[in-house]
Design an enzyme around this catalytic site. Structure first.
Site, PDB file in Angstrom:
ATOM      1  N   LEU A 276       0.891  -1.249   0.199  1.00 19.73           N
ATOM      2  CA  LEU A 276       0.005  -0.065  -0.016  1.00 19.73           C
ATOM      3  C   LEU A 276       1.038   1.117  -0.072  1.00 19.73           C
ATOM      4  CD1 LEU A 276      -2.956  -0.942   2.459  1.00 19.73           C
ATOM      5  CD2 LEU A 276      -2.763  -0.844  -0.095  1.00 19.73           C
ATOM      6  N   HIS A 277       1.929   1.291   0.564  1.00 15.49           N
ATOM      7  CA  HIS A 277       2.829   2.552   0.641  1.00 15.49           C
ATOM      8  C   HIS A 277       3.412   2.751  -0.549  1.00 15.49           C
ATOM      9  CE1 HIS A 277       6.218   0.058   0.958  1.00 15.49           C
ATOM     10  NE2 HIS A 277       6.841   0.690   1.947  1.00 15.49           N
TER      11      HIS A 277
END
Length: 370
Positions: A276-277
């Protein structure tokens, strides 16, 4: 505790005065803190030099050579490919950073941090990879303004800035896949120690690279079936890895693009490990939403990655990953609260944070589908 604005302004006015700085360095009660803060500031100023010393150590394989035992500078110099004075200068610098240890008589051994490097080859891989990051960070203001026409990191990560990442070939994905495999070994056990998969039957790892995380999980729990979903060229690498590891009967690798293709069905737990990052705010929820849609009622999602605001490791999330991902051209570090809000927004009804043994490397959120 946050100071009220008036006290904050007063503190900063006092600390910025050279006469106060000198007084604090002399007065016995304030001297230890003043000296510590001065050292911390100098370490920030000198950080690039320190990192280049580490780069030199990795490049000449100093840690592997010192792992053989204590040696003299004269013995080390030819093995390092350096003149004697160059070797001595590097060894003194490495000893000052606790990468090496001076043993007297111009002899050196492996230091505590150097020993940690030997035990974690993924760190050395990241150090070598940082040459690209340093090139992109040469003009940090231009990077922040979005004025850099080309960035080395953006070209390195084949899925960034393209409308058709699934079209990437083996050559485009091999470099970053190998790097991720090296570094993922550092965190796979941390995640699986924190959350047991004993009660699950099938784990789907989304954007799982060459399968390092799944191999670790499958070997720990022999009953567990595992599925990897990643770009086709990456999935092919994972498929070969599963065969080499003897997991071909319960490990599957499927190629596709999360933005366009549905995730495989059948898993009761999905993992997003450092995924996600890597993606911007408009794109990251697509990965969480796809995971939610493929899970059965009560299924779990594991989100494991370095997070913004990690107590005691704030620079790793907000400084290191903040600027690395900016140079990469995609993603940002997020706080556990931001990730929780994202997960609730795509259909999960309960999110809890589970402690890991090294939160500076990864934190863990577990979300349950409604």
């Amino acid at each position: 505790m946050r100071l009220p604005e008036p006290l904050l302004a007063l503190r900063n006015r006092v600390l910025s005065k050279p006469e106060f700085q000198r007084w604090a360095s002399i007065f016995p009660l304030t001297r230890p803190r003043a000296q510590r803060r001065a050292r911390e500031l100098f370490d920030i100023v000198a950080g690039f030099v320190y990192s280049q010393i580490l780069q030199a150590c990795v490049q000449v394989r100093l840690f592997e050579i010192l792992a053989e035992g204590t040696q003299s500078v004269d013995e080390l110099a030819p093995r390092l490919g350096l003149p004697v004075e160059g070797a001595r200068r590097l060894l003194r610098a490495a000893a000052s950073l606790e990468l090496a240890e001076a043993r007297g008589g111009d002899r050196y051994a492996l230091g505590e941090l150097g020993a940690a490097m030997v035990g974690n080859p993924g760190i050395a891989a990241m150090v070598e990879h940082h040459a690209m990051a340093y090139a992109d960070l040469k003009d940090p203001v231009a990077l922040l303004r979005g004025e850099l026409p080309q960035r080395a990191l953006q070209g390195y990560w084949a899925y960034v800035g393209t409308e058709a990442p699934a079209a990437a070939g083996e050559q485009a994905v091999s470099g970053y896949s190998e790097l991720m495999a090296q570094s993922q070994r550092l965190i796979a056990d941390d995640v699986l120690d924190a959350y047991s998969l004993q009660g699950h039957r099938c784990l789907l790892d989304v954007a799982g690279g060459d399968g390092t995380f799944l191999v670790t999980a499958a070997k720990r729990w022999p009953h567990l079936r595992v599925i990897l979903f990643d770009l086709p060229a990456v999935a092919e690498r994972a498929r070969a890895r599963f065969q080499r590891e003897g997991l071909g009967d319960r490990a599957t690798a499927i190629g596709g693009d999360v933005r366009r293709d549905p995730l495989p069905e059948g898993a009761d737990v999905v993992s997003l490990v450092r995924v996600l990052h890597d993606h911007d705010d408009h794109d990251a929820p697509n990965f969480a939403r796809a995971a939610c849609q493929t899970l059965p009622e009560g299924g779990r999602l594991l989100v494991a990655e370095p997070m913004s605001g990690t107590p005691g490791a704030e620079p790793i999330g907000d400084a290191y990953f903040g600027f690395y991902l900016l140079a990469m051209g995609s993603g940002r570090p997020r706080t556990p609260a931001e990730l929780t809000e994202m997960l609730l927004g795509v259909g999960f009804d309960r999110v809890r944070q589970i402690r890991t043994i090294r939160p500076m490397l990864t934190q863990l959120l577990v979300a349950q589908r409604a």
